[in-house]
Design a protein around this motif. Sequence first.
Motif, PDB file in Angstrom:
ATOM      1  N   LEU A  73       1.913  -2.693  -2.834  1.00 32.92           N
ATOM      2  CA  LEU A  73       2.040  -4.280  -2.493  1.00 32.92           C
ATOM      3  C   LEU A  73       3.656  -4.944  -2.753  1.00 32.92           C
ATOM      4  O   LEU A  73       4.094  -5.665  -1.911  1.00 32.92           O
ATOM      5  CB  LEU A  73       1.276  -5.258  -3.469  1.00 32.92           C
ATOM      6  N   ARG A  74       4.268  -4.112  -3.885  1.00 31.36           N
ATOM      7  CA  ARG A  74       5.709  -4.449  -3.890  1.00 31.36           C
ATOM      8  C   ARG A  74       6.475  -3.874  -2.520  1.00 31.36           C
ATOM      9  O   ARG A  74       7.465  -4.397  -2.056  1.00 31.36           O
ATOM     10  CB  ARG A  74       6.505  -3.782  -5.084  1.00 31.36           C
ATOM     11  N   ALA A  75       6.054  -2.693  -2.276  1.00 29.69           N
ATOM     12  CA  ALA A  75       6.879  -1.912  -1.151  1.00 29.69           C
ATOM     13  C   ALA A  75       6.651  -2.623   0.360  1.00 29.69           C
ATOM     14  O   ALA A  75       7.434  -2.933   0.949  1.00 29.69           O
ATOM     15  CB  ALA A  75       5.964  -0.257  -0.971  1.00 29.69           C
ATOM     16  N   LEU A  76       5.250  -3.184   0.472  1.00 29.99           N
ATOM     17  CA  LEU A  76       5.134  -3.831   1.632  1.00 29.99           C
ATOM     18  C   LEU A  76       5.557  -5.021   1.527  1.00 29.99           C
ATOM     19  O   LEU A  76       6.275  -5.480   2.880  1.00 29.99           O
ATOM     20  CB  LEU A  76       3.553  -3.845   1.837  1.00 29.99           C
ATOM     21  N   GLY A  77       6.003  -5.697   0.607  1.00 27.82           N
ATOM     22  CA  GLY A  77       6.687  -6.876   0.411  1.00 27.82           C
ATOM     23  C   GLY A  77       8.198  -6.779   0.673  1.00 27.82           C
ATOM     24  O   GLY A  77       8.973  -7.701   0.764  1.00 27.82           O
ATOM     25  N   SER A  78       8.706  -5.467   0.410  1.00 25.44           N
ATOM     26  CA  SER A  78      10.216  -5.187   0.460  1.00 25.44           C
ATOM     27  C   SER A  78      10.397  -4.369   1.755  1.00 25.44           C
ATOM     28  O   SER A  78      11.618  -3.997   1.701  1.00 25.44           O
ATOM     29  CB  SER A  78      10.311  -4.369  -0.812  1.00 25.44           C
ATOM     30  N   LEU A  79       9.636  -4.085   2.361  1.00 23.09           N
ATOM     31  CA  LEU A  79       9.886  -3.144   3.669  1.00 23.09           C
ATOM     32  C   LEU A  79      10.932  -3.769   4.554  1.00 23.09           C
ATOM     33  O   LEU A  79      11.683  -3.017   5.246  1.00 23.09           O
ATOM     34  CB  LEU A  79       8.566  -2.995   4.682  1.00 23.09           C
ATOM     35  N   HIS A  80      11.286  -5.137   4.498  1.00 25.07           N
ATOM     36  CA  HIS A  80      12.197  -5.679   5.389  1.00 25.07           C
ATOM     37  C   HIS A  80      13.701  -5.188   5.167  1.00 25.07           C
ATOM     38  O   HIS A  80      14.448  -5.480   5.538  1.00 25.07           O
ATOM     39  CB  HIS A  80      12.153  -7.252   5.580  1.00 25.07           C
ATOM     40  N   ARG A  81      13.891  -4.813   3.757  1.00 24.34           N
ATOM     41  CA  ARG A  81      14.859  -4.510   3.020  1.00 24.34           C
ATOM     42  C   ARG A  81      14.928  -2.857   3.296  1.00 24.34           C
ATOM     43  O   ARG A  81      16.196  -2.202   2.905  1.00 24.34           O
ATOM     44  CB  ARG A  81      14.899  -4.778   1.831  1.00 24.34           C
ATOM     45  N   PHE A  82      14.278  -2.124   3.509  1.00 22.47           N
ATOM     46  CA  PHE A  82      14.251  -0.563   3.793  1.00 22.47           C
ATOM     47  C   PHE A  82      14.928  -0.225   5.001  1.00 22.47           C
ATOM     48  O   PHE A  82      14.549  -0.761   5.970  1.00 22.47           O
ATOM     49  CB  PHE A  82      12.547  -0.182   3.658  1.00 22.47           C
ATOM     50  N   GLU A  83      16.026   0.566   4.889  1.00 19.72           N
ATOM     51  CA  GLU A  83      16.918   0.666   5.985  1.00 19.72           C
ATOM     52  C   GLU A  83      16.815   2.289   6.332  1.00 19.72           C
ATOM     53  O   GLU A  83      17.540   2.900   7.328  1.00 19.72           O
ATOM     54  CB  GLU A  83      18.119   0.558   5.586  1.00 19.72           C
ATOM     55  N   GLY A  84      16.001   3.048   5.414  1.00 24.80           N
ATOM     56  CA  GLY A  84      15.813   4.590   5.872  1.00 24.80           C
ATOM     57  C   GLY A  84      17.085   5.387   5.451  1.00 24.80           C
ATOM     58  O   GLY A  84      17.327   6.577   5.888  1.00 24.80           O
TER      59      GLY A  84
END
Length: 207
Positions: A73-84
């Motif tokens: 849940l935390r990860a999916l809510g923060s995916l917009h900040r994941f840049e690889g």
Amino acid sequence: MLTPALSLSATREEPEDGPRDDSVTAWALAARSGDPGAVDLFVRALHRDVRRYVTFLGADRQSADDLTQETFLRALGSLHRFEGRSSARTWLLSIARRAVIDSIRYSSTRPRLADTDDWQSAAERAQPRGLPGFDDRIALAELLDTLPDDRREAFVLTQLVGLPYAEAAGVSGCPVGTVRSRVARARTALIECLDDAERGAPVPAAA
């Protein structure tokens, strides 16, 4: 009671054939863009690793399920900040680590209502243990419980989850050399515990 037959070489389970880190990272980036299929692939690819990680950090069965769900849940809510910049696996396990820490902090502020865990956990512990593989899993959990938290985490990340030492260092927030030292000391302590178990001696907590 520890199972003497459990060898240290058996603590690292044979990994199931799974996607490469670059594939998982690509799915995370696609999921960030709103691709529902990529979200499903991302969750399926890493669910097992996350649950294993939080379980061996000391969570019981119910807590492990809850912490795994909380991590995603935390990860999916923060995916917009994941840049690889790191692999999606490393990024997700870092989130899992924070979820565990937050859970421990929250639990420490709550009053304890009983001397035992909830009734479901107590009932599970009372179930027959004659199932295939059950004793080995219990033995491994008991062995890992003898380790200090930092060594247990390093061992789980590298030997059970299968992260490279550099990525495990990123998850734990410490130098690679520190992770290598913790794993080596954990392995030595586990071997000593296994030797003690084979001789029928009490298993001491690792120093």
